[in-house]
Design a protein around this motif. Structure first.
Motif, PDB file in Angstrom:
ATOM      1  N   THR A  20      77.965  91.041  48.722  1.00 19.71           N
ATOM      2  CA  THR A  20      77.920  89.647  49.055  1.00 19.71           C
ATOM      3  C   THR A  20      76.536  89.468  49.972  1.00 19.71           C
ATOM      4  O   THR A  20      76.490  88.284  50.476  1.00 19.71           O
ATOM      5  N   ALA A  23      74.546  86.784  48.496  1.00 17.35           N
ATOM      6  CA  ALA A  23      75.285  85.380  48.562  1.00 17.35           C
ATOM      7  C   ALA A  23      75.243  84.742  49.863  1.00 17.35           C
ATOM      8  O   ALA A  23      75.093  83.709  50.332  1.00 17.35           O
ATOM      9  N   HIS A  24      75.166  85.931  50.920  1.00 12.78           N
ATOM     10  CA  HIS A  24      75.020  85.692  52.528  1.00 12.78           C
ATOM     11  C   HIS A  24      73.831  84.972  52.725  1.00 12.78           C
ATOM     12  O   HIS A  24      73.711  83.925  53.341  1.00 12.78           O
ATOM     13  N   ALA A  27      73.860  81.522  51.488  1.00 10.04           N
ATOM     14  CA  ALA A  27      74.612  80.499  52.107  1.00 10.04           C
ATOM     15  C   ALA A  27      74.007  80.199  53.642  1.00 10.04           C
ATOM     16  O   ALA A  27      73.810  79.083  54.065  1.00 10.04           O
ATOM     17  N   THR A 132      85.434  87.330  54.288  1.00 10.60           N
ATOM     18  CA  THR A 132      84.449  85.950  54.279  1.00 10.60           C
ATOM     19  C   THR A 132      84.253  85.249  55.590  1.00 10.60           C
ATOM     20  O   THR A 132      83.089  84.697  56.139  1.00 10.60           O
ATOM     21  N   GLY A 136      82.463  86.532  59.233  1.00  4.52           N
ATOM     22  CA  GLY A 136      81.415  85.677  59.320  1.00  4.52           C
ATOM     23  C   GLY A 136      81.590  84.666  60.655  1.00  4.52           C
ATOM     24  O   GLY A 136      80.763  84.580  61.208  1.00  4.52           O
ATOM     25  N   GLN A 199      82.431  86.909  46.445  1.00  2.00           N
ATOM     26  CA  GLN A 199      81.290  86.334  45.931  1.00  2.00           C
ATOM     27  C   GLN A 199      81.823  84.886  45.701  1.00  2.00           C
ATOM     28  O   GLN A 199      80.816  83.997  46.047  1.00  2.00           O
ATOM     29  N   PHE A 202      81.796  82.929  49.089  1.00  2.00           N
ATOM     30  CA  PHE A 202      80.424  82.693  49.522  1.00  2.00           C
ATOM     31  C   PHE A 202      79.959  81.578  48.807  1.00  2.00           C
ATOM     32  O   PHE A 202      79.389  80.435  49.362  1.00  2.00           O
ATOM     33  N   ASN A 205      81.529  78.273  49.964  1.00  4.35           N
ATOM     34  CA  ASN A 205      80.853  77.597  51.226  1.00  4.35           C
ATOM     35  C   ASN A 205      79.667  77.274  51.034  1.00  4.35           C
ATOM     36  O   ASN A 205      79.046  76.153  51.751  1.00  4.35           O
ATOM     37  N   THR A 206      78.742  77.816  50.171  1.00  6.46           N
ATOM     38  CA  THR A 206      77.377  77.191  49.736  1.00  6.46           C
ATOM     39  C   THR A 206      77.470  75.883  49.076  1.00  6.46           C
ATOM     40  O   THR A 206      76.961  74.952  49.466  1.00  6.46           O
TER      41      THR A 206
END
Ligand code: HEM
Length: 222
Positions: A20, A23-24, A27, A132, A136, A199, A202, A205-206
């Motif tokens: 991730t 992806a992190h 985001a 996640t 986070g 994934q 994330f 969230n994005t």
């Protein structure tokens, strides 16, 4: 090298982190998050994020209740992570006691919550979503807390979500959480499923940040 630092492809926490990383980055770099961090969004934008968290964490924590009764899943349920009551306290502070009738659940939040509800029946998928959000919140969330407090003049109220009163030190707790993830008896297929689902988590969230960003685009102060 300790177990949690291992890059062994069978170790879940290492696979989640590596799987991730991009992806992190995505985001974390969305316009909404960047503007929240630099204080150019109105307080209402932050309050709306908290409102979306309410639906998301209720679904995540209901999924956790399902896993609590699973012999494998029970090992990754920590009561000290429960966020729903803190979110409700933040909403009462930020919006008022009538917050329930004043918040609106965004389409991206509905999609995210539906995915979380499905995850309640699957340990690898639940673990991916819990990782996640909770790791986070215990990591970048602590930075977000400080920035939001600074920009919006908040004390402890309004940011209770980021305050884990029963977790005095985040580092040892995160280490323990990763060890529990790594101790789960998952098949190779389930490990793959967990990484793929993280994934997705994330991306959800994005997508939410994208929707929130569009809502407040015209209200950014420069
Ligand atoms: C301003 C936004 C953000 C900042 C500054 C930030 C920063 C960080 C930092 C510094 C870490 C490493 C902490 C450590 O190694 O102990 C971290 C880890 C993490 N962050 Fe973020 N983050 C942000 C947003 C997000 C978002 C939006 C999510 C997901 C919804 C997220 C999920 C995670 C996860 C799951 C980890 C744990 C990684 C691991 O060790 O496996 N972060 N974040």
């Amino acid at each position: 090298m300790t177990k949690t630092e291992s890059t062994d492809s069978t170790v879940l926490s290492a696979r989640l982190r590596a799987g991730t990383r991009d992806a992190h980055q995505t985001a974390e770099s969305t316009g909404f998050v960047t503007r929240l961090m630099d204080g150019s969004l109105p307080l209402a934008a932050y309050a709306n994020l908290v409102a979306q968290h309410h639906t998301i964490y209720r679904a995540l924590e209901q999924a956790g209740e399902q896993q609590r009764h699973d012999t494998r899943g029970a090992t990754v349920i920590f009561d000290e992570l429960t966020r729903t009551p803190s979110i409700e306290a933040d909403l009462a502070h930020l919006i008022g006691d009538d917050w329930r009738s004043r918040i609106e659940v965004l389409p991206a939040t509905r999609v995210y919550a539906a995915r979380l509800s499905e995850a309640g029946a699957s340990l690898p998928r639940y673990a991916a979503h819990a990782y996640t959000r909770y790791l986070g919140d215990l990591s970048g969330g602590q930075v977000i807390k400080r920035m939001v407090q600074r920009h919006y003049g908040l004390g402890d109220q309004g940011v209770a979500f980021y305050t884990f009163t029963d977790i005095p030190k985040t580092k040892p707790f995160k280490d323990e959480y990763r060890e529990r993830l790594d101790g789960l008896d998952l098949s190779a297929a389930e490990l793959d499923e967990a990484v793929a689902e993280a994934q997705v988590a994330f991306e959800l969230n994005t997508a939410l940040f994208g929707e929130l960003g569009r809502l407040y685009e015209s209200l950014v102060s420069h």
